[in-house]
Design a protein around this motif. Structure first.
Motif, short mmCIF file in Angstrom:
data_model
loop_
_atom_site.label_atom_id
_atom_site.label_comp_id
_atom_site.label_asym_id
_atom_site.label_seq_id
_atom_site.Cartn_x
_atom_site.Cartn_y
_atom_site.Cartn_z
N LEU A 32 9.30 9.86 4.99
CA LEU A 32 9.31 9.00 3.82
C LEU A 32 8.58 9.66 2.65
O LEU A 32 9.04 9.58 1.51
CB LEU A 32 8.67 7.64 4.14
N GLU A 33 7.47 10.33 2.93
CA GLU A 33 6.77 11.05 1.86
C GLU A 33 7.66 12.11 1.23
O GLU A 33 7.70 12.25 0.00
CB GLU A 33 5.50 11.70 2.41
N ASN A 34 8.40 12.84 2.06
CA ASN A 34 9.34 13.85 1.54
C ASN A 34 10.43 13.21 0.69
O ASN A 34 10.80 13.73 -0.36
CB ASN A 34 9.96 14.64 2.68
N LYS A 35 10.94 12.07 1.14
CA LYS A 35 11.96 11.35 0.37
C LYS A 35 11.41 10.93 -0.99
O LYS A 35 12.06 11.11 -2.03
CB LYS A 35 12.45 10.13 1.15
N ALA A 36 10.20 10.38 -1.02
CA ALA A 36 9.59 9.94 -2.28
C ALA A 36 9.38 11.13 -3.22
O ALA A 36 9.63 11.00 -4.42
CB ALA A 36 8.28 9.22 -2.02
N GLN A 37 8.96 12.26 -2.69
CA GLN A 37 8.78 13.46 -3.52
C GLN A 37 10.11 13.92 -4.10
O GLN A 37 10.18 14.31 -5.27
CB GLN A 37 8.15 14.58 -2.69
N THR A 38 11.17 13.85 -3.30
CA THR A 38 12.50 14.24 -3.78
C THR A 38 12.97 13.31 -4.90
O THR A 38 13.50 13.77 -5.91
CB THR A 38 13.51 14.21 -2.61
N VAL A 39 12.79 12.01 -4.72
CA VAL A 39 13.19 11.04 -5.74
C VAL A 39 12.37 11.27 -7.01
O VAL A 39 12.94 11.30 -8.11
CB VAL A 39 13.02 9.59 -5.22
N HIS A 40 11.08 11.44 -6.86
CA HIS A 40 10.24 11.67 -8.03
C HIS A 40 10.67 12.95 -8.77
O HIS A 40 10.75 12.95 -10.00
CB HIS A 40 8.76 11.77 -7.61
N ALA A 41 10.95 14.00 -8.04
CA ALA A 41 11.38 15.25 -8.66
C ALA A 41 12.70 15.06 -9.42
O ALA A 41 12.91 15.68 -10.47
CB ALA A 41 11.53 16.34 -7.59
N LEU A 97 0.83 -1.20 0.00
CA LEU A 97 0.00 0.00 0.00
C LEU A 97 0.87 1.25 0.00
O LEU A 97 0.62 2.18 -0.77
CB LEU A 97 -0.96 0.01 1.20
N ALA A 98 1.89 1.27 0.83
CA ALA A 98 2.77 2.45 0.88
C ALA A 98 3.47 2.65 -0.46
O ALA A 98 3.56 3.78 -0.95
CB ALA A 98 3.78 2.31 2.01
N HIS A 99 3.97 1.58 -1.05
CA HIS A 99 4.64 1.71 -2.34
C HIS A 99 3.67 2.26 -3.39
O HIS A 99 4.05 3.10 -4.21
CB HIS A 99 5.23 0.38 -2.79
N SER A 100 2.45 1.80 -3.38
CA SER A 100 1.45 2.32 -4.33
C SER A 100 1.16 3.79 -4.07
O SER A 100 1.14 4.61 -4.99
CB SER A 100 0.14 1.53 -4.21
N TYR A 101 0.94 4.11 -2.83
CA TYR A 101 0.57 5.47 -2.43
C TYR A 101 1.67 6.48 -2.75
O TYR A 101 1.39 7.62 -3.13
CB TYR A 101 0.25 5.47 -0.93
N LEU A 102 2.90 6.08 -2.62
CA LEU A 102 4.04 6.99 -2.81
C LEU A 102 4.45 7.13 -4.26
O LEU A 102 5.46 7.77 -4.57
CB LEU A 102 5.23 6.55 -1.95
N SER A 103 3.69 6.57 -5.17
CA SER A 103 3.93 6.70 -6.61
C SER A 103 3.13 7.87 -7.14
O SER A 103 2.02 8.12 -6.69
CB SER A 103 3.53 5.42 -7.32
N TYR A 104 3.66 8.55 -8.15
CA TYR A 104 3.03 9.77 -8.64
C TYR A 104 2.37 9.62 -10.00
O TYR A 104 1.64 10.50 -10.42
CB TYR A 104 4.06 10.91 -8.65
N THR A 105 2.65 8.53 -10.68
CA THR A 105 1.97 8.25 -11.95
C THR A 105 1.55 6.78 -11.92
O THR A 105 2.04 5.99 -11.10
CB THR A 105 2.90 8.48 -13.17
N LEU A 106 0.66 6.39 -12.83
CA LEU A 106 0.21 5.01 -12.87
C LEU A 106 1.35 4.05 -13.23
O LEU A 106 1.45 2.97 -12.67
CB LEU A 106 -0.95 4.86 -13.84
N GLU A 107 2.22 4.47 -14.15
CA GLU A 107 3.34 3.61 -14.51
C GLU A 107 4.32 3.48 -13.34
O GLU A 107 4.86 2.40 -13.10
CB GLU A 107 4.05 4.12 -15.76
N GLU A 108 4.55 4.58 -12.64
CA GLU A 108 5.40 4.49 -11.44
C GLU A 108 4.79 3.52 -10.43
O GLU A 108 5.50 2.74 -9.80
CB GLU A 108 5.52 5.86 -10.76
N ILE A 147 10.30 1.40 -10.35
CA ILE A 147 11.23 0.39 -9.80
C ILE A 147 12.32 1.10 -8.99
O ILE A 147 12.64 0.69 -7.87
CB ILE A 147 11.82 -0.47 -10.92
N GLN A 148 12.86 2.18 -9.55
CA GLN A 148 13.89 2.94 -8.83
C GLN A 148 13.33 3.57 -7.57
O GLN A 148 13.96 3.56 -6.51
CB GLN A 148 14.49 4.02 -9.75
N LEU A 149 12.13 4.12 -7.66
CA LEU A 149 11.48 4.73 -6.50
C LEU A 149 11.28 3.68 -5.41
O LEU A 149 11.54 3.95 -4.23
CB LEU A 149 10.13 5.34 -6.91
N HIS A 150 10.86 2.49 -5.78
CA HIS A 150 10.69 1.40 -4.82
C HIS A 150 11.99 1.14 -4.05
O HIS A 150 11.99 1.03 -2.83
CB HIS A 150 10.25 0.14 -5.56
#
Length: 192
Positions: free
Chosen positions: A179-188, A4-15, A41-44
């Motif tokens: 963790l949310e901040n980290k995911a946003q940074t990686v996505h950016a 659930l966390a991995h899904s939630y922390l993704s910003y696009t459907l492909e991510e 995959i990298q975000l994970h």
């Protein structure tokens, strides 16, 4: 973190898809997938690395370690999905999980058989939604105990969860915003 966390922390459907299947994808096979899935995959992997080294997670693992040893992190991941699921309203969680399953279904044919089977099981038993209930967490713990090579199936991990739920919730609340901040940074960093 768990599904659930991995899904939630993704910003696009492909991510989201990449984030869900990352544990099934070997590095040499990543190029088979679209850029968005590779980002997932990298975000994970970034999420897992951040989680595994975080002081609050390391402290939380001590709750399960006496019973399950090195598997404590996996039980923390599942526990944290419980608290994340309960941040949603019931309706919003249902919508999010249905959207996730629908997006995964769009890509199912391109995935390896083992991954298809896993994702089909996840959808059939609605794992993402059921993380919000004690029963769903108990079933997730039992599933993990069955898969774990060095653990007995009858260990009282769920009882440990129930006894320590307030403490685990505090660990989650202290950890998850970081963790949310980290995911946003990686996505950016992906430049999207």
């Amino acid at each position: 973190m768990n599904f659930l966390a991995h899904s939630y922390l993704s910003y696009t459907l492909e991510e989201r898809l990449g984030n869900l299947i990352a544990d099934f994808v070997k590095n040499r096979d990543r190029e088979r997938y679209s850029l968005g899935i590779r980002h997932g995959i990298q975000l994970h992997r970034e999420i897992d690395n951040f989680t595994d080294m975080h002081p609050k997670v390391l402290e939380a693992k001590r709750i399960f370690s006496p019973l399950v040893g090195l598997y404590a992190g996996a039980f923390i991941d599942i526990s944290f999905d419980y608290f994340l699921a309960n941040l949603f309203s019931e309706k919003d969680l249902l919508h999010f999980t249905e959207d996730t399953y629908r997006s995964v279904g769009d890509y199912m044919a391109m995935l390896p058989q083992k991954t298809q089977f896993f994702l089909s099981s996840m959808q059939r038993d609605n794992w993402l939604y059921n993380y919000r209930t004690d029963f769903g967490i108990k079933m997730s713990f039992q599933h993990l105990l069955k898969k774990a090579k060095y653990l007995e199936n009858h260990l009282s991990v769920f009882d440990v969860f129930l006894e320590n739920k307030p403490k685990l919730q505090i660990f989650f609340a202290d950890f998850f915003p970081e963790l949310e901040n980290k995911a946003q940074t990686v996505h950016a960093a992906f430049g999207l």
